[in-house]
Design a protein around this motif. Structure first.
Motif, PDB file in Angstrom:
ATOM      1  N   GLN A 235       0.830  -1.209   0.000  1.00  0.00           N
ATOM      2  CA  GLN A 235       0.000   0.000   0.000  1.00  0.00           C
ATOM      3  C   GLN A 235       0.861   1.254   0.000  1.00  0.00           C
ATOM      4  OE1 GLN A 235      -2.615  -0.694   3.474  1.00  0.00           O
ATOM      5  NE2 GLN A 235      -4.249   0.013   2.132  1.00  0.00           N
ATOM      6  N   LEU A 236       1.985   1.164   0.672  1.00  0.00           N
ATOM      7  CA  LEU A 236       2.869   2.322   0.777  1.00  0.00           C
ATOM      8  C   LEU A 236       3.700   2.543  -0.481  1.00  0.00           C
ATOM      9  CD1 LEU A 236       3.950   1.773   4.479  1.00  0.00           C
ATOM     10  CD2 LEU A 236       2.565   3.672   3.610  1.00  0.00           C
ATOM     11  N   GLY A 237       3.511   1.685  -1.477  1.00  0.00           N
ATOM     12  CA  GLY A 237       4.140   1.897  -2.780  1.00  0.00           C
ATOM     13  C   GLY A 237       5.286   0.964  -3.110  1.00  0.00           C
ATOM     14  N   PHE A 238       5.663   0.087  -2.177  1.00  0.00           N
ATOM     15  CA  PHE A 238       6.764  -0.832  -2.427  1.00  0.00           C
ATOM     16  C   PHE A 238       6.267  -2.083  -3.158  1.00  0.00           C
ATOM     17  CE2 PHE A 238       7.854   1.522   1.471  1.00  0.00           C
ATOM     18  CZ  PHE A 238       9.064   2.086   1.087  1.00  0.00           C
ATOM     19  N   THR A 239       7.214  -2.808  -3.745  1.00  0.00           N
ATOM     20  CA  THR A 239       6.896  -4.030  -4.487  1.00  0.00           C
ATOM     21  C   THR A 239       7.545  -5.222  -3.799  1.00  0.00           C
ATOM     22  OG1 THR A 239       6.781  -2.844  -6.595  1.00  0.00           O
ATOM     23  CG2 THR A 239       7.141  -5.227  -6.702  1.00  0.00           C
ATOM     24  N   LEU A 240       6.764  -6.251  -3.557  1.00  0.00           N
ATOM     25  CA  LEU A 240       7.304  -7.446  -2.920  1.00  0.00           C
ATOM     26  C   LEU A 240       8.434  -8.025  -3.754  1.00  0.00           C
ATOM     27  CD1 LEU A 240       7.162  -9.659  -0.726  1.00  0.00           C
ATOM     28  CD2 LEU A 240       5.469 -10.819  -2.162  1.00  0.00           C
ATOM     29  N   ASN A 241       9.520  -8.362  -3.083  1.00  0.00           N
ATOM     30  CA  ASN A 241      10.676  -8.998  -3.711  1.00  0.00           C
ATOM     31  C   ASN A 241      10.213 -10.099  -4.677  1.00  0.00           C
ATOM     32  OD1 ASN A 241      12.942 -10.561  -4.266  1.00  0.00           O
ATOM     33  ND2 ASN A 241      13.681 -10.553  -2.162  1.00  0.00           N
ATOM     34  N   PRO A 242      10.436  -9.956  -5.984  1.00  0.00           N
ATOM     35  CA  PRO A 242       9.936 -10.933  -6.953  1.00  0.00           C
ATOM     36  C   PRO A 242      10.429 -12.358  -6.700  1.00  0.00           C
ATOM     37  CG  PRO A 242      10.651  -8.941  -8.080  1.00  0.00           C
ATOM     38  CD  PRO A 242      11.100  -8.824  -6.658  1.00  0.00           C
TER      39      PRO A 242
END
Length: 331
Positions: A235-242
């Motif tokens: 939600q805060l704009g980060f992307t889960l480590n692929p």
């Protein structure tokens, strides 16, 4: 339980989104914004039904003796100014002086127990509850024992170990006739999230890992944004480590990380938590070579603040943002 809390709740805990839509299907009572209907017995109470992972719970009368067994429920009740008869927490995982920094001030009896997994039900019964907000119960057997005492709300989302902060807030508003106040709390929290994203445009899309480091050297990490801790970071704009996202199969949102696969922890932002043993980091071969360690973009958590991420509540979101602000500036 303490050996791998990481697979359970994060403060029944150990952590377990905000990307999931409201799943607590509730029949909402009338909301009287001019009267505190959560405590005023002169205001008619409309019975409500809450859907959850073990079925449904009906609340026929206005709750007067509310017991909280989970910090996210405690936070939300306090934020909505709903009286709490007693709150239970686990020894070593209850915050300094048995209060987390983000939890709004409130009056309540506090019961510290050795293990929530082996909770003495008689301690709960002694408070003569008419509503038990339990969260993770460890299985239906424990839920059944609690619900024999009073209407009990376990985790609402099927297959989850922790509910999202939105679901907790909206369900609380529904049960206590405070829908408008709950909506305001959700809106205000979302405003803080929007402000964080606006303040840190360079952090948008940067990868994150949320990992727990056991004193034994074992490591676990979240592999899905279905987990509320990861959902909040998303939600805060980060992307889960692929690399971790690729580990997700079925409904399990946590992965054990072997010593040969420490590369799975490599990301722009690392949120790292040990169970009170800071030396656990140094037991991880390759720790110093991780991108976040080299770039000073690690958020180090302790038992006193990890639940802000792992058992998120509307009040804890602001605390999470405060922890992330200085790191986000370096991304």
């Amino acid at each position: 339980m303490k050996k791998l809390r990481f697979a359970l709740q994060a403060l029944v805990v150990v952590v377990t989104a905000a990307l999931v839509s409201l799943v607590a299907a509730c029949s909402a009572p009338a909301d009287d914004s001019s009267t505190d209907s959560s405590t005023d017995s002169s205001v008619a109470y409309t019975p409500v039904t809450i859907d959850h992972q073990y079925g449904t719970t009906s609340i026929e009368h206005r709750p007067q003796r509310v017991i909280s067994l989970a910090s996210n429920w405690t936070d939300t009740l306090a934020a909505l100014d709903i009286p709490i008869t007693a709150q239970f927490a686990e020894q070593g995982y209850s915050g300094p002086n048995n209060r987390f920094a983000w939890t709004p001030e409130h009056d309540s009896e506090v019961e510290i127990v050795g293990s929530m997994a082996a909770l003495d039900i008689s301690k709960v019964a002694a408070y003569k509850p008419d509503l038990i907000l339990a969260g993770y119960t460890g299985g239906q057997k424990n839920y059944d024992r609690l619900s024999a005492l009073a209407p009990t709300i376990p985790v609402m989302k099927k297959g989850a170990t922790v509910d999202t902060w939105e679901d907790i807030t909206q369900a609380t508003g529904t049960m206590f006739g405070k829908n408008a106040a709950a909506d305001d709390l959700v809106d205000g929290t979302n405003d803080k999230i929007t402000r964080f994203r606006s303040d840190h445009p360079n952090a948008a899309g940067k990868t994150f890992t949320f990992a727990q480091f056991q004193p034994t050297g074992d490591v676990g990490a979240i592999n899905s944004v279905e987990d509320p801790a990861a959902g909040l970071l998303a939600q805060l704009g980060f992307t889960l480590n692929p690399k971790l996202a690729a580990e997700h199969t079925g409904t399990v949102t946590r992965s054990r990380i072997s010593s040969e696969r420490i590369d799975l922890l490599d990301s722009d932002l690392l949120v790292a938590w040990t169970l009170g043993d800071d030396s656990a980091y140094q037991k991880v071969s390759g720790w110093n070579g991780l991108t976040a360690v080299e770039n000073d973009t690690v958020v180090y958590l302790t038992n006193d603040n990890a639940p802000a991420f792992g058992v998120p509540s509307a009040p804890s979101v602001g605390y999470v943002i405060d922890l992330l602000n200085p790191v986000a500036q370096r991304l």
